[in-house]
Scaffold this active site. Structure first.
Site, PDB file in Angstrom:
ATOM      1  N   HIS A 378     -52.316  44.099  -4.467  1.00 36.45           N
ATOM      2  CA  HIS A 378     -53.390  43.578  -5.299  1.00 36.45           C
ATOM      3  C   HIS A 378     -52.959  42.231  -5.863  1.00 36.45           C
ATOM      4  O   HIS A 378     -51.787  41.856  -5.782  1.00 36.45           O
ATOM      5  CB  HIS A 378     -53.810  44.567  -6.400  1.00 36.45           C
ATOM      6  CG  HIS A 378     -52.740  44.938  -7.379  1.00 36.45           C
ATOM      7  ND1 HIS A 378     -52.018  46.098  -7.288  1.00 36.45           N
ATOM      8  CD2 HIS A 378     -52.284  44.314  -8.490  1.00 36.45           C
ATOM      9  CE1 HIS A 378     -51.164  46.182  -8.288  1.00 36.45           C
ATOM     10  NE2 HIS A 378     -51.309  45.098  -9.049  1.00 36.45           N
ATOM     11  N   ILE A 389     -49.399  37.762  -5.669  1.00 36.10           N
ATOM     12  CA  ILE A 389     -49.591  38.986  -4.891  1.00 36.10           C
ATOM     13  C   ILE A 389     -48.646  40.059  -5.423  1.00 36.10           C
ATOM     14  O   ILE A 389     -47.433  39.858  -5.434  1.00 36.10           O
ATOM     15  CB  ILE A 389     -49.284  38.789  -3.399  1.00 36.10           C
ATOM     16  CG1 ILE A 389     -49.971  37.558  -2.835  1.00 36.10           C
ATOM     17  CG2 ILE A 389     -49.669  40.036  -2.607  1.00 36.10           C
ATOM     18  CD1 ILE A 389     -49.600  37.281  -1.383  1.00 36.10           C
ATOM     19  N   TYR A 390     -49.193  41.157  -5.856  1.00 38.63           N
ATOM     20  CA  TYR A 390     -48.413  42.333  -6.235  1.00 38.63           C
ATOM     21  C   TYR A 390     -48.409  43.240  -5.016  1.00 38.63           C
ATOM     22  O   TYR A 390     -49.214  44.162  -4.884  1.00 38.63           O
ATOM     23  CB  TYR A 390     -49.070  43.011  -7.432  1.00 38.63           C
ATOM     24  CG  TYR A 390     -48.210  43.999  -8.182  1.00 38.63           C
ATOM     25  CD1 TYR A 390     -47.619  43.638  -9.389  1.00 38.63           C
ATOM     26  CD2 TYR A 390     -48.018  45.285  -7.714  1.00 38.63           C
ATOM     27  CE1 TYR A 390     -46.852  44.543 -10.106  1.00 38.63           C
ATOM     28  CE2 TYR A 390     -47.253  46.199  -8.417  1.00 38.63           C
ATOM     29  CZ  TYR A 390     -46.670  45.826  -9.623  1.00 38.63           C
ATOM     30  OH  TYR A 390     -45.906  46.733 -10.330  1.00 38.63           O
ATOM     31  N   ASP A 391     -47.525  42.924  -4.089  1.00 39.25           N
ATOM     32  CA  ASP A 391     -47.544  43.585  -2.784  1.00 39.25           C
ATOM     33  C   ASP A 391     -46.450  44.637  -2.688  1.00 39.25           C
ATOM     34  O   ASP A 391     -45.322  44.424  -3.096  1.00 39.25           O
ATOM     35  CB  ASP A 391     -47.413  42.560  -1.655  1.00 39.25           C
ATOM     36  CG  ASP A 391     -46.338  41.525  -1.936  1.00 39.25           C
ATOM     37  OD1 ASP A 391     -45.810  41.499  -3.062  1.00 39.25           O
ATOM     38  OD2 ASP A 391     -46.012  40.743  -1.042  1.00 39.25           O
TER      39      ASP A 391
END
Length: 474
Positions: A378, A389-391
């Site tokens: 997200h 990006i919180y990947d």
């Protein structure tokens, strides 16, 4: 270190902080050897012991920290600062033994200054306690990370942390006015009395994000804000990521929402469906607008007009309100990934012209090279110029090697692949979780010759190299 010299150092540390605040007990050393870093937890889960400190000390203020660091410098003993152990990058793991400096006794809230709009506190305070203190006076800190209830002020400062309202209020480095810091030689300094000035470089920004490698932050003045008159939520569903990025970029040229969270289709279909209740296919975005009601109403009108241009489906306020209520639930047991899974969050950040390219490149690289891994993401912190990006990668437990050394290799290989892909496409090593021992090897790959700037500061302030060795690539 001989037994005799060990006792010499132990009694000096006891003299500095009090015998009851200096421990060599096995249980205390074990408790300060495993933080939320996956490798440390996996290592312990497999029945192995992580590196442990030789002495666990808990000073109450800068004066006692100074005494501890003078002892450490004299005997050339490593010092690792420990907040609450909630970090994910191994920044608090005492990989070289020595002294673990636990900050939690430095938890006093000295002042809630309504005229200056700040709270002055010890850096060992749990951040939620600052929020309570602010709320009692009718204010808020506006710093709401998922670890709000279990991490310290110093921990957030050390790793340049961020909360869910960052788009409007900024990161932790935007929220600090002044700090007290103990240098490795024991000198106690204060940064400038105002965070914006032309009197040389900002000392706050030298120590914020330094992860305990340049000294120990012992006191801070953190900003507080008036409670918003109105806080309004809106949920949207986008049918492609490009439209979502374009709408977010355009919106940020007009005003700043407090919350902007865009979830890719994979995370929308998993976490958002499970916790918020969105069952439609697409990418879910939650927006929060807050402030004076008249202005918030106008901003909501602009939001709806802007997103309509990009074909966003308006889901109303219900989903957004549910998200706000459950914003920390995402990280509770039963919702968050956990051992026996292998997992990690490779948060990076970049301008808008690169961010979508990075997302697809990382997704392809990880899912192609590691077919046992899932990639979800997200986008949770947005600016006028770009977003982060919180990947995450997730490997289910039955696909994780039981041999700890092979599990270690798998973890490192996935991280190398993901972060190097981000760097190759214009991202950075990390956005807000920090570097620690996990990513230190990649710092020179990002900075190249510029790394000598960090190394020069480190050598000047910490010539004996005692402060949190092997963290931050130093």
């Amino acid at each position: 270190m001989t037994d005799f010299l060990f006792d010499v150092v132990a009694t000096e540390l006891e003299d500095a902080v009090g015998r009851e605040n200096c421990s060599t007990r096995t249980i205390d050393k074990l408790a300060h050897s495993v933080d939320y870093f996956w490798l440390s937890r996996m290592w312990a889960d497999r029945g192995l012991r992580m590196p442990e400190g030789d002495f666990i000390v808990a000073p109450k203020d800068a004066k006692e920290v100074s005494a501890v660091l003078k002892i450490a410098n004299y005997y050339k003993i490593p010092v690792t600062t420990w907040g609450a152990g909630g970090g994910t990058q191994g920044g608090a793991v005492p990989v070289c033994g020595g002294i673990v400096l636990d900050t939690k006794r430095m938890n006093k809230i000295y002042d809630v200054n309504e005229q200056g709009m700040y709270i002055e506190c010890g850096t060992g305070a749990i951040y939620k306690h600052l929020e309570y203190a602010a709320n009692e006076k009718g204010y808020a800190t506006m710093h709401y990370p998922s670890s709000l209830t279990c991490s310290t002020v110093g921990g957030f400062l050390a790793h340049r942390g961020i909360g869910v309202s960052s788009t409007k209020y900024g990161k932790i480095d935007d929220m600090v006015l002044q700090m007290e810091v103990v240098l490795p030689n024991g000198d106690i300094i204060e940064t400038s009395p105002a965070p914006k000035h032309a009197a040389g470089p900002d000392l706050n920004q030298i120590f914020i994000g330094s992860e305990g490698t340049l000294g120990v932050m012992t006191k801070a003045q953190m900003r507080i804000y008036e409670q918003p008159e109105s806080r309004q939520f809106r949920g949207f569903l986008f049918h492609n990521m490009t439209d979502a990025f374009n709408s977010g970029r355009e919106l940020l040229q007009k005003f700043k929402p407090s919350v902007m969270r865009l979830y890719d289709e994979a995370e929308t279909a998993s976490l958002i469906k499970k916790i918020v209740g969105v069952e439609k296919k697409g990418a879910f975005m939650n927006i929060a607008i807050e402030g004076v009601k008249e202005m918030a109403d106008l901003e909501m009108k602009i939001l709806l007009e802007t997103f309509a241009k990009y074909g966003a489906e308006d889901l109303g306020s219900e989903y957004g309100e549910k998200w706000w209520k459950e914003k920390i639930t995402f990280f509770y047991p039963g919702h968050m990934m956990d051992i026996p899974q292998c997992f990690g969050t490779m948060d990076t950040i970049a301008p808008y012209d690169k961010i979508e390219k990075i997302y697809w490149a990382m997704k392809e690289a990880i899912e192609t090279n590691f077919p046992q891994a899932k990639f979800i993401a997200h986008f949770s912190h947005w600016y006028e110029w770009g977003c982060m990006i919180y990947d995450r990668f997730i490997v289910d437990g039955d696909k994780v090697p039981q041999d700890p050394h092979e599990a270690f290799r798998l973890h490192q290989a996935i991280w190398n692949c993901g972060v190097r892909t981000a760097l190759a496409n214009g991202g950075v090593v990390n956005d807000h979780h920090g570097v620690g021992i996990k990513l230190g090897r990649l710092m020179k790959e990002q900075y190249g010759p510029a790394m000598q700037v960090f190394e020069g500061i480190k050598k000047q302030l910490d010539p004996n190299g005692i402060m949190n060795p092997f963290k931050l690539g130093l």
